[in-house]
Design a protein around this motif. Structure first.
Motif, mmCIF file in Angstrom:
data_model
loop_
_atom_site.group_PDB
_atom_site.id
_atom_site.type_symbol
_atom_site.label_atom_id
_atom_site.label_comp_id
_atom_site.label_asym_id
_atom_site.label_seq_id
_atom_site.Cartn_x
_atom_site.Cartn_y
_atom_site.Cartn_z
ATOM 1 N N PRO A 1 47.555 32.688 29.541
ATOM 2 C CA PRO A 1 46.715 32.896 30.727
ATOM 3 C C PRO A 1 45.341 33.446 30.373
ATOM 4 C CG PRO A 1 48.253 34.709 30.528
ATOM 5 C CD PRO A 1 48.565 33.761 29.391
ATOM 6 N N TRP A 2 44.568 32.649 29.657
ATOM 7 C CA TRP A 2 43.268 33.099 29.183
ATOM 8 C C TRP A 2 42.113 32.403 29.900
ATOM 9 C CZ3 TRP A 2 44.168 33.161 23.132
ATOM 10 C CH2 TRP A 2 45.084 34.185 22.825
ATOM 11 N N GLY A 3 42.430 31.551 30.881
ATOM 12 C CA GLY A 3 41.384 30.907 31.653
ATOM 13 C C GLY A 3 40.820 31.852 32.700
ATOM 14 N N SER A 4 39.669 31.488 33.276
ATOM 15 C CA SER A 4 39.033 32.373 34.246
ATOM 16 C C SER A 4 38.057 31.607 35.131
ATOM 17 C CB SER A 4 38.293 33.504 33.523
ATOM 18 O OG SER A 4 37.262 32.978 32.695
ATOM 19 N N VAL A 5 37.591 32.293 36.160
ATOM 20 C CA VAL A 5 36.511 31.799 37.014
ATOM 21 C C VAL A 5 35.366 32.799 36.927
ATOM 22 C CG1 VAL A 5 35.774 31.197 39.352
ATOM 23 C CG2 VAL A 5 38.100 30.647 38.595
ATOM 24 N N VAL A 6 34.173 32.284 36.677
ATOM 25 C CA VAL A 6 32.964 33.111 36.586
ATOM 26 C C VAL A 6 32.087 32.823 37.799
ATOM 27 C CG1 VAL A 6 30.843 33.538 35.268
ATOM 28 C CG2 VAL A 6 33.019 33.203 34.064
ATOM 29 N N TYR A 7 31.478 33.884 38.344
ATOM 30 C CA TYR A 7 30.541 33.699 39.457
ATOM 31 C C TYR A 7 29.154 34.164 39.036
ATOM 32 C CZ TYR A 7 28.498 33.696 44.115
ATOM 33 O OH TYR A 7 27.706 33.432 45.204
ATOM 34 N N TYR A 8 28.155 33.307 39.313
ATOM 35 C CA TYR A 8 26.765 33.678 39.096
ATOM 36 C C TYR A 8 26.118 33.874 40.456
ATOM 37 C CZ TYR A 8 21.830 33.391 37.841
ATOM 38 O OH TYR A 8 20.484 33.655 37.691
ATOM 39 N N ASP A 9 25.593 35.071 40.718
ATOM 40 C CA ASP A 9 25.069 35.401 42.043
ATOM 41 C C ASP A 9 23.553 35.254 42.147
ATOM 42 O OD1 ASP A 9 24.095 37.572 40.628
ATOM 43 O OD2 ASP A 9 25.349 39.065 41.633
#
Length: 366
Positions: free
Chosen positions: A204-212
């Motif tokens: 479980p090393w995946g992710s979601v990144v948010y750029y604001d």
């Protein structure tokens, strides 16, 4: 005695995981062809139509020429030998007979190092300007590229390149405004060998990144191979394709744009990209019914085919899943390795990672 217990326990865990992986690979799956109506191959697309998004007026923007850090040596050599290149295509549902148009690339942008993947299209309601956010895999690092579509020139003007240490191996992007977006990290490891271990162990090393618009933040982590990402019609929720878990997750956007999981529902096929039907907000999913055949196809697309499936999901509201319809299934002879699909006015367009583009009538609803 204790050593034997440990050995047996480890062996059972290994066997359990091996059986799970074998099930995911789909060796037991049989594919039966069916279509929602007449389907035909769109000419001029031979090297993929990996992701697409359709505007409310019926214009669909499509990424083509997929290649990424995890591609095999054989695939990379094939890409070079066949003269493949990254490009963005335009298809108009109102003029399907015109086929696709390759959009001219900004000469100031490094088109030779352009390997597009996921796409998100945003139209400003006031100015009418159209912006494309595209995941790119140039040599050395993954980026998100922002373009403006110049309609009178059928061209893309490059606006900005986004990159950050939080970007690992990117897959898909979902724009929330002209200066902000979510992007998925499919895996953490950038090398082919390490990423293979990560995938096969379902780490479980995946992710979601948010750029604001100013900062990059990981807003969802501990994910297993997250793939396509999409905003709901009201933009309050985020849909995420869980590739090897054959499911879709629904997240709620918090005030700080972090994601809180609401539910996960199975679709019994392995999802790639998601799209919204513009008028209803229902989901359309390009997916892979037989994983091991897709792996072989991605290793050598000139040799092996992979089956394709498109699912249509009625969303009674943004978070309530209704009926799931199997719109299209093919053994790979018409379209191999379907990765995306979009619907407009009872017509459907289906793309593939590295194969063809197919256009269908959808008579199911007539």
């Amino acid at each position: 005695m204790y050593i034997q217990i440990v050995i047996v326990s480890i062996s059972l865990l290994f066997l359990q995981h091996a059986i799970r992986i074998a099930y995911i690979m789909g060796y037991h799956v049989t594919v039966h062809n069916h279509t929602p109506g007449r389907c035909s191959v769109v000419p001029g697309v031979d090297h993929g139509a990996e992701d697409m998004e359709t505007l409310a007026d019926g214009r669909a923007f499509i990424t083509s020429g997929f290649q990424w850090p995890l591609s095999s040596k054989h695939f990379k050599q094939l890409y070079k030998d066949q003269g493949r290149k990254g490009k963005v295509l335009l298809f108009d549902f109102n003029k399907p007979e015109s086929g696709v148009t390759e959009l001219a690339m900004d000469p100031q942008f490094d088109g030779e190092n352009f390997h597009p993947h996921g796409i998100s299209v945003l139209q400003d309601p006031d100015s009418g300007k159209i912006f494309l956010f595209i995941v790119n895999h140039p040599e050395g690092k993954d980026t998100v590229e922002k373009f403006e579509f110049i309609q009178e020139k059928l061209a893309l003007e490059h606006i900005e390149t986004f990159s950050d240490s939080t970007f690992r191996v990117l897959n898909d992007v979902a724009a929330t405004s002209e200066n902000s977006f979510y992007v998925t990290n499919y895996v953490h490891s950038k090398s082919s060998s390490l990423s293979f271990i990560e995938i096969i162990l379902l780490l479980p090393w995946g992710s979601v990144v948010y750029y604001d618009g100013a900062n990059y933040n990981v807003v969802a982590d501990s994910l297993v191979i997250p793939n396509g990402i999409l905003l709901s019609k009201d933009k309050r929720y985020v849909y995420l394709a869980n590739n090897f878990f054959a499911s879709i997750s629904i997240f709620e956007r918090d005030e700080d744009d972090r994601l809180t999981i609401l539910q996960e529902f199975p679709i019994h096929s392995y999802p790639d990209n998601l799209s919204l039907e513009p008028k209803t907000g229902n989901l359309l999913i390009g997916s892979i019914p037989v994983v091991y055949m897709m792996i072989k196809h991605m290793e050598a697309p000139d040799v092996d085919m992979a089956p394709s499936k498109v699912l249509y999901i009625n969303m009674d509201n943004a978070t309530t899943v209704g009926e799931i319809t199997d719109l299209y299934t093919n053994d790979g002879r018409q379209i191999s390795g379907c990765s995306s699909a979009t619907i407009y006015d009872n017509k459907m367009l289906m793309g593939s990672v590295v194969d063809r583009l197919v256009y269908c009538d959808v008579r199911t609803w007539e």
